[in-house]
Design a protein around this motif. Structure first.
Motif, PDB file in Angstrom:
ATOM      1  N   LEU A  83     -24.910  36.327  -8.960  1.00 26.16           N
ATOM      2  CA  LEU A  83     -25.899  37.179  -8.289  1.00 26.16           C
ATOM      3  C   LEU A  83     -26.950  37.680  -9.267  1.00 26.16           C
ATOM      4  O   LEU A  83     -28.140  37.735  -8.941  1.00 26.16           O
ATOM      5  CB  LEU A  83     -25.201  38.367  -7.605  1.00 26.16           C
ATOM      6  CG  LEU A  83     -24.387  38.026  -6.350  1.00 26.16           C
ATOM      7  CD1 LEU A  83     -23.649  39.258  -5.837  1.00 26.16           C
ATOM      8  CD2 LEU A  83     -25.288  37.466  -5.245  1.00 26.16           C
ATOM      9  N   PHE A  86     -29.337  34.969  -9.946  1.00 22.89           N
ATOM     10  CA  PHE A  86     -30.165  34.764  -8.756  1.00 22.89           C
ATOM     11  C   PHE A  86     -31.306  35.779  -8.692  1.00 22.89           C
ATOM     12  O   PHE A  86     -32.470  35.424  -8.524  1.00 22.89           O
ATOM     13  CB  PHE A  86     -29.300  34.864  -7.495  1.00 22.89           C
ATOM     14  CG  PHE A  86     -30.065  34.681  -6.218  1.00 22.89           C
ATOM     15  CD1 PHE A  86     -30.513  33.423  -5.833  1.00 22.89           C
ATOM     16  CD2 PHE A  86     -30.356  35.769  -5.402  1.00 22.89           C
ATOM     17  CE1 PHE A  86     -31.223  33.255  -4.658  1.00 22.89           C
ATOM     18  CE2 PHE A  86     -31.065  35.604  -4.221  1.00 22.89           C
ATOM     19  CZ  PHE A  86     -31.497  34.351  -3.852  1.00 22.89           C
ATOM     20  N   PHE A  87     -30.988  37.056  -8.867  1.00 19.47           N
ATOM     21  CA  PHE A  87     -32.010  38.084  -8.708  1.00 19.47           C
ATOM     22  C   PHE A  87     -32.918  38.217  -9.927  1.00 19.47           C
ATOM     23  O   PHE A  87     -34.094  38.538  -9.790  1.00 19.47           O
ATOM     24  CB  PHE A  87     -31.365  39.436  -8.369  1.00 19.47           C
ATOM     25  CG  PHE A  87     -30.899  39.510  -6.945  1.00 19.47           C
ATOM     26  CD1 PHE A  87     -31.816  39.428  -5.895  1.00 19.47           C
ATOM     27  CD2 PHE A  87     -29.554  39.627  -6.643  1.00 19.47           C
ATOM     28  CE1 PHE A  87     -31.398  39.479  -4.572  1.00 19.47           C
ATOM     29  CE2 PHE A  87     -29.127  39.674  -5.319  1.00 19.47           C
ATOM     30  CZ  PHE A  87     -30.053  39.603  -4.286  1.00 19.47           C
ATOM     31  N   ARG A  91     -34.658  33.860  -8.120  1.00 12.61           N
ATOM     32  CA  ARG A  91     -34.014  33.496  -6.862  1.00 12.61           C
ATOM     33  C   ARG A  91     -33.786  31.995  -6.694  1.00 12.61           C
ATOM     34  O   ARG A  91     -34.075  31.414  -5.653  1.00 12.61           O
ATOM     35  CB  ARG A  91     -34.830  34.025  -5.669  1.00 12.61           C
ATOM     36  CG  ARG A  91     -34.829  35.534  -5.610  1.00 12.61           C
ATOM     37  CD  ARG A  91     -35.611  36.069  -4.449  1.00 12.61           C
ATOM     38  NE  ARG A  91     -35.265  37.472  -4.245  1.00 12.61           N
ATOM     39  CZ  ARG A  91     -34.702  37.950  -3.126  1.00 12.61           C
ATOM     40  NH1 ARG A  91     -34.439  37.171  -2.131  1.00 12.61           N
ATOM     41  NH2 ARG A  91     -34.410  39.224  -3.028  1.00 12.61           N
ATOM     42  N   ARG A  92     -33.315  31.332  -7.747  1.00 12.47           N
ATOM     43  CA  ARG A  92     -33.001  29.905  -7.628  1.00 12.47           C
ATOM     44  C   ARG A  92     -31.522  29.725  -7.344  1.00 12.47           C
ATOM     45  O   ARG A  92     -30.677  30.022  -8.193  1.00 12.47           O
ATOM     46  CB  ARG A  92     -33.426  29.154  -8.890  1.00 12.47           C
ATOM     47  CG  ARG A  92     -34.929  28.805  -8.840  1.00 12.47           C
ATOM     48  CD  ARG A  92     -35.419  28.243 -10.130  1.00 12.47           C
ATOM     49  NE  ARG A  92     -35.487  29.279 -11.153  1.00 12.47           N
ATOM     50  CZ  ARG A  92     -36.099  29.120 -12.320  1.00 12.47           C
ATOM     51  NH1 ARG A  92     -36.667  27.982 -12.614  1.00 12.47           N
ATOM     52  NH2 ARG A  92     -36.122  30.107 -13.185  1.00 12.47           N
ATOM     53  N   VAL A  93     -31.218  29.267  -6.109  1.00 13.73           N
ATOM     54  CA  VAL A  93     -29.837  29.215  -5.634  1.00 13.73           C
ATOM     55  C   VAL A  93     -28.973  28.302  -6.514  1.00 13.73           C
ATOM     56  O   VAL A  93     -27.899  28.694  -6.964  1.00 13.73           O
ATOM     57  CB  VAL A  93     -29.783  28.751  -4.161  1.00 13.73           C
ATOM     58  CG1 VAL A  93     -28.338  28.567  -3.709  1.00 13.73           C
ATOM     59  CG2 VAL A  93     -30.490  29.753  -3.263  1.00 13.73           C
ATOM     60  N   ALA A  96     -28.266  29.666  -9.958  1.00 11.23           N
ATOM     61  CA  ALA A  96     -27.355  30.808  -9.885  1.00 11.23           C
ATOM     62  C   ALA A  96     -25.917  30.347  -9.615  1.00 11.23           C
ATOM     63  O   ALA A  96     -24.974  30.846 -10.230  1.00 11.23           O
ATOM     64  CB  ALA A  96     -27.823  31.774  -8.798  1.00 11.23           C
TER      65      ALA A  96
ATOM     66  N   ILE B 180     -24.428  33.886  -2.771  1.00 14.58           N
ATOM     67  CA  ILE B 180     -25.778  33.796  -3.326  1.00 14.58           C
ATOM     68  C   ILE B 180     -26.798  33.447  -2.246  1.00 14.58           C
ATOM     69  O   ILE B 180     -27.866  34.059  -2.157  1.00 14.58           O
ATOM     70  CB  ILE B 180     -25.801  32.790  -4.487  1.00 14.58           C
ATOM     71  CG1 ILE B 180     -25.051  33.388  -5.691  1.00 14.58           C
ATOM     72  CG2 ILE B 180     -27.226  32.429  -4.879  1.00 14.58           C
ATOM     73  CD1 ILE B 180     -24.744  32.418  -6.777  1.00 14.58           C
ATOM     74  N   GLY B 184     -29.951  36.254  -0.504  1.00  7.97           N
ATOM     75  CA  GLY B 184     -31.384  36.082  -0.261  1.00  7.97           C
ATOM     76  C   GLY B 184     -31.748  36.153   1.208  1.00  7.97           C
ATOM     77  O   GLY B 184     -32.861  35.807   1.576  1.00  7.97           O
ATOM     78  N   GLN B 186     -32.981  37.090   4.816  1.00 10.86           N
ATOM     79  CA  GLN B 186     -34.156  37.844   5.225  1.00 10.86           C
ATOM     80  C   GLN B 186     -33.765  38.878   6.278  1.00 10.86           C
ATOM     81  O   GLN B 186     -32.905  38.626   7.103  1.00 10.86           O
ATOM     82  CB  GLN B 186     -35.195  36.895   5.822  1.00 10.86           C
ATOM     83  CG  GLN B 186     -35.633  35.795   4.880  1.00 10.86           C
ATOM     84  CD  GLN B 186     -36.453  36.302   3.722  1.00 10.86           C
ATOM     85  OE1 GLN B 186     -37.408  37.043   3.917  1.00 10.86           O
ATOM     86  NE2 GLN B 186     -36.075  35.944   2.510  1.00 10.86           N
ATOM     87  N   SER B 191     -28.924  41.946   6.168  1.00 11.09           N
ATOM     88  CA  SER B 191     -28.343  42.479   4.931  1.00 11.09           C
ATOM     89  C   SER B 191     -27.358  43.590   5.233  1.00 11.09           C
ATOM     90  O   SER B 191     -26.298  43.678   4.615  1.00 11.09           O
ATOM     91  CB  SER B 191     -29.436  43.025   4.001  1.00 11.09           C
ATOM     92  OG  SER B 191     -30.552  42.195   4.030  1.00 11.09           O
TER      93      SER B 191
END
Lengths: 111, 239
Positions: A83, A86-87, A91-93, A96, B180, B184, B186, B191
């Motif tokens: 995580l 990722f953050f 934000r590349r899955v 990460a 993960i 992300g 939306q 969330s």
């Protein structure tokens, strides 16, 4: 001799496939006459997200199968690293996921 | 606006090979190894990937079955985990309708719809002439399905040959990938539902292992839905 267990999982799998297809097929039928911004849809979406959140947390904290042989701290640490990457790194899955799994593999092999 | 079928095919191949194909290969390798380690047959792995074609539902099937839940609850939980396909199909089908193909064909095509092809379609369709959108979708989704099946096979057949830590890493890939991907997600209510659902999933698993996912979904989802509604109402009140 009939393998009862094999028939059982076969039927459950077919049932699961059918139940999933039901949504897709209904989607085609409803496509032109349903309001997918309505309250019922919002609620169903919330229910599926809550189930997913619960399933993922349960798989990490209380796994079934081979992951039970790994310490909880390794699994939590792997998730935190994944995580964080990722953050913090755009934000590349895939990056990460590789980072989290990589750290987990290193921890499992080292200890 | 792309209006030549060759161009559209090339665009679909280019878009699919790369991130979507790689992610599917990786995540379905994780799924394949999970099926193997849960002691279920190869055919179940392949059938689940091709037939359910959505990792959350596939994981629910294998995990709940391995946990010993009854067939009824397994199927119900898989159905609920895949409920998102209904709104996804509803919003997607009008975009790929074509006068050249029989309307019934749509019932076959939607089987290949996944979050990848849905998102790629929504992004690309404005630049593709309406008659060729179906072609883009079929090419893109077929490549995704092929890499998903390949990954499932690699994971299932390969996990026994791998060193133990790597095999465990592949299984760990399942929940991590979703944590993960969903991090992300939306939208506030999505969330909220995830964050409420996570602790509830663990709690209800300890209290009621058979029904845990369903209770988590209904309790957590309803809470998240009400929180979202309160937020909306408050916004309306202030406006």
């Amino acid at each position: 001799m009939i393998d009862v267990q094999a028939i059982d999982i076969g039927l459950v799998t077919l049932g699961a496939i059918g139940a999933t297809y039901l949504w897709r097929g209904l989607g085609v039928l409803f496509a032109s006459r349903i309001n997918h911004e309505g309250a019922v849809f919002q609620w169903v979406t919330c229910v599926s997200y809550a189930m997913l959140g619960g399933l993922i947390a349960r798989m990490i904290v209380l796994p079934i199968g081979p992951l039970t042989q790994t310490p909880l701290s390794f699994r939590i640490f792997g998730v935190i690293v994944g995580l964080a990457v990722f953050f913090l790194l755009g934000r590349r899955v895939l990056l990460a996921v590789c980072a989290g799994v990589g750290v987990f593999i290193v921890l499992v092999s080292a200890f | 606006m792309l209006n030549q079928s060759g161009e559209v095919t090339r665009l679909a191949v280019k878009d699919a090979i790369g991130f979507p194909a790689l992610t599917l290969l990786a995540s379905m390798t994780g799924f394949g190894s999970l099926v193997h380690e849960s002691g279920l047959p190869f055919t179940v792995a392949l059938a689940a990937t091709a037939g359910i074609w959505g990792l959350p539902g596939q994981l629910t099937l294998v995990e709940l079955h391995a946990a010993g839940a009854s067939a009824f609850f397994v199927i119900l939980a898989v159905a609920l985990a895949n409920a998102r396909f209904l709104p996804m199909v509803v919003s997607f089908v009008p975009l790929i309708r074509s006068s050249a193909t029989h309307p019934g064909w749509m019932f076959v095509l939607v089987q290949m719809l996944s979050i990848n092809s849905w998102a790629a379609g929504l992004r690309r369709f404005p630049a593709i002439s309406p008659e060729l959108r179906q072609r883009y979708y079929i090419v893109f989704a077929s490549i995704c399905m092929a890499s998903g099946l390949l990954g499932t096979a690699i994971g299932f057949l390969g996990v026994g040959l791998l060193p133990r830590p790597i095999a465990l890493g592949l299984i760990f890939l399942n929940p991590l990938f979703f944590a993960i991907l969903l991090a992300g997600a939306q939208g506030l209510s999505a969330s909220t539902a995830l964050l409420i659902g996570a602790p509830l999933g663990v709690l209800f698993h300890l209290i009621a292992p058979d029904l845990d996912l369903l209770i988590t979904g209904v309790v957590g989802g309803t809470l998240a839905f009400l929180v979202g509604k309160m937020r909306q109402d408050r916004k309306k009140y202030h406006d």
